[in-house]
Motif scaffolding. Sequence first.
Motif, PDB file in Angstrom:
ATOM      1  N   GLU A 255       0.825  -1.203   0.000  1.00  0.00           N
ATOM      2  CA  GLU A 255       0.000   0.000   0.000  1.00  0.00           C
ATOM      3  C   GLU A 255       0.863   1.259   0.000  1.00  0.00           C
ATOM      4  O   GLU A 255       0.557   2.238  -0.694  1.00  0.00           O
ATOM      5  N   ALA A 256       1.949   1.248   0.767  1.00  0.00           N
ATOM      6  CA  ALA A 256       2.841   2.412   0.779  1.00  0.00           C
ATOM      7  C   ALA A 256       3.449   2.634  -0.605  1.00  0.00           C
ATOM      8  O   ALA A 256       3.539   3.769  -1.089  1.00  0.00           O
ATOM      9  N   ARG A 258       2.153   1.563  -3.444  1.00  0.00           N
ATOM     10  CA  ARG A 258       1.067   1.950  -4.353  1.00  0.00           C
ATOM     11  C   ARG A 258       0.783   3.452  -4.262  1.00  0.00           C
ATOM     12  O   ARG A 258       0.617   4.134  -5.280  1.00  0.00           O
ATOM     13  N   ALA A 259       0.723   3.973  -3.031  1.00  0.00           N
ATOM     14  CA  ALA A 259       0.448   5.402  -2.850  1.00  0.00           C
ATOM     15  C   ALA A 259       1.558   6.254  -3.479  1.00  0.00           C
ATOM     16  O   ALA A 259       1.283   7.273  -4.131  1.00  0.00           O
ATOM     17  N   ARG A 260       2.807   5.843  -3.289  1.00  0.00           N
ATOM     18  CA  ARG A 260       3.924   6.613  -3.854  1.00  0.00           C
ATOM     19  C   ARG A 260       3.905   6.584  -5.372  1.00  0.00           C
ATOM     20  O   ARG A 260       4.061   7.632  -6.030  1.00  0.00           O
ATOM     21  N   ALA A 262       1.337   5.962  -7.342  1.00  0.00           N
ATOM     22  CA  ALA A 262       0.153   6.672  -7.841  1.00  0.00           C
ATOM     23  C   ALA A 262       0.419   8.174  -7.886  1.00  0.00           C
ATOM     24  O   ALA A 262       0.006   8.873  -8.822  1.00  0.00           O
ATOM     25  N   ASP A 263       1.107   8.669  -6.871  1.00  0.00           N
ATOM     26  CA  ASP A 263       1.439  10.096  -6.833  1.00  0.00           C
ATOM     27  C   ASP A 263       2.410  10.452  -7.961  1.00  0.00           C
ATOM     28  O   ASP A 263       2.252  11.469  -8.638  1.00  0.00           O
ATOM     29  N   GLU A 264       3.409   9.589  -8.182  1.00  0.00           N
ATOM     30  CA  GLU A 264       4.379   9.855  -9.239  1.00  0.00           C
ATOM     31  C   GLU A 264       3.732   9.806 -10.627  1.00  0.00           C
ATOM     32  O   GLU A 264       4.065  10.609 -11.504  1.00  0.00           O
ATOM     33  N   ARG A 268      -4.640   6.639 -10.440  1.00  0.00           N
ATOM     34  CA  ARG A 268      -5.055   5.690  -9.419  1.00  0.00           C
ATOM     35  C   ARG A 268      -4.579   4.310  -9.850  1.00  0.00           C
ATOM     36  O   ARG A 268      -4.896   3.849 -10.947  1.00  0.00           O
ATOM     37  N   THR A 270      -3.975   0.107  -8.881  1.00  0.00           N
ATOM     38  CA  THR A 270      -4.478  -0.987  -8.055  1.00  0.00           C
ATOM     39  C   THR A 270      -3.310  -1.775  -7.467  1.00  0.00           C
ATOM     40  O   THR A 270      -2.163  -1.671  -7.928  1.00  0.00           O
ATOM     41  N   THR A 271      -3.626  -2.574  -6.448  1.00  0.00           N
ATOM     42  CA  THR A 271      -2.601  -3.445  -5.868  1.00  0.00           C
ATOM     43  C   THR A 271      -2.032  -4.380  -6.923  1.00  0.00           C
ATOM     44  O   THR A 271      -0.818  -4.622  -6.969  1.00  0.00           O
TER      45      THR A 271
END
Length: 463
Positions: A255-256, A258-260, A262-264, A268, A270-271
Amino acid sequence: MAVVAPPMELQRLRVLDTVTVGLTPPAAAEHAMAPLPLSGLDADRNMLDVTFRTLRFFPPPPPSVDPLAVLPRAFAAALGLFPALAGRIRDGYVVLGAGAAVPLVLAASELSVADVDTDAPASALLDGLAPGDGDGDVADGPALALQATRFACGGVALGMRVAHALCDGAGATKFLAAAARFASGQGPPDMAPVWERRELLGPRQRPRVATPVFDRVLALDDDVARCGPYGAAGEWHSQQQLTRECVHMSDARVEALRARLADEAGLRLTTFEVAAAFIWRAKVKANGTSSGEVVKMVYSMNISKLVDPPLPDGYWGNVCVPVYVALAAGDLIAQPLAATAALIKKSKQAVDDEYVRSYIDFQELHRGEGVTAGAVSAFTDWRRLGHGEVDFGWGGPEAVLPLSWRILGSTEPCFLLPYGAGDERRRRGFKVFVALQRAAVAGFREEMQELLLKQQQISVGRL
């Protein structure tokens, strides 16, 4: 020549009986003279001559319930709704002859389920808990075979081998869920099984390929035409000595990441997109692939609601198409991981009704010419296949495992799998069964460190 004794755990596995689960006379008479046509996805050569084997572990039933008595009756009732599973595949059809039936092996083990390592993807014991592989002999035997094993603790293992041309994991789960309903006294499923394969997913009257991606990633090969997509690669893979790894992934770490990413990427993600991008890159790096070589990943995508009209809920044939991503190995390794995850997302967004129809028509136009994508790394996600619906009355499966590994034209697949309901790791992550070259194991383990559960144990075995 000396006879090699089977592993000790297999010596403690006893076959009690083999029963035949047959169709009722009315159902047998109804289907005996009516061959059932397969869909264009069913008849994909990657599916047509292949079986896949699965294994499910269930908790002990109440003392008053004998699972080896309950299961044959439940499967017989469900087979009446899924009669094609008792048939044989012939030239794009399923044929049910007189006396069509499914073999069900009833077995017992002196071991407890706690003695079974479900994190060992090449375990001889796991392999012995399901009917043997039938690849290459699909036409010579029934499409389905089953094995139920009762352990000393009361727990039950259910092994299954099914012709991939009839269904994928989702379709097989529908059959098992129907049997579970009969076993628990609920009666038939609310949604009746639907065949209509040629009508819903057959080639168009004038086959045409309007999606250019297939011309870029698929080719025609005489060896594949002669030996099939897996046989053509078999000698090379045996020389490379593929291994199987079990990797334990941390939800928090994924998840960490994925969030990074997605921001880059400004998307959005998915896992699955993040995990597949990470594992694919790790495999290519560990293999030491030359930078100029084009590498390909392929994954299966459910198209039930993407086609027009959408497939009915009761449809139980193959409902996934292969989706490809290809680029030079050097680019895959050098570019930001966010870019690779974005490529996977973009490939998913390209899948629509025309993509599906064009894929089916491409297969139809070139059937017999050896359609191949070459060496590919395959990915499939089993975390949400409705496993919990398979409850025979004493609890859903505590583990669900793939035993066969020939999927999507690849012998180097990666399965994303859920932990069982009673496994405390379920709250913290999921596990991955992955095939890779033995020489790449150490490098792959090192690459994967960022996403692993702590204190994980890895099982390695030969393919």
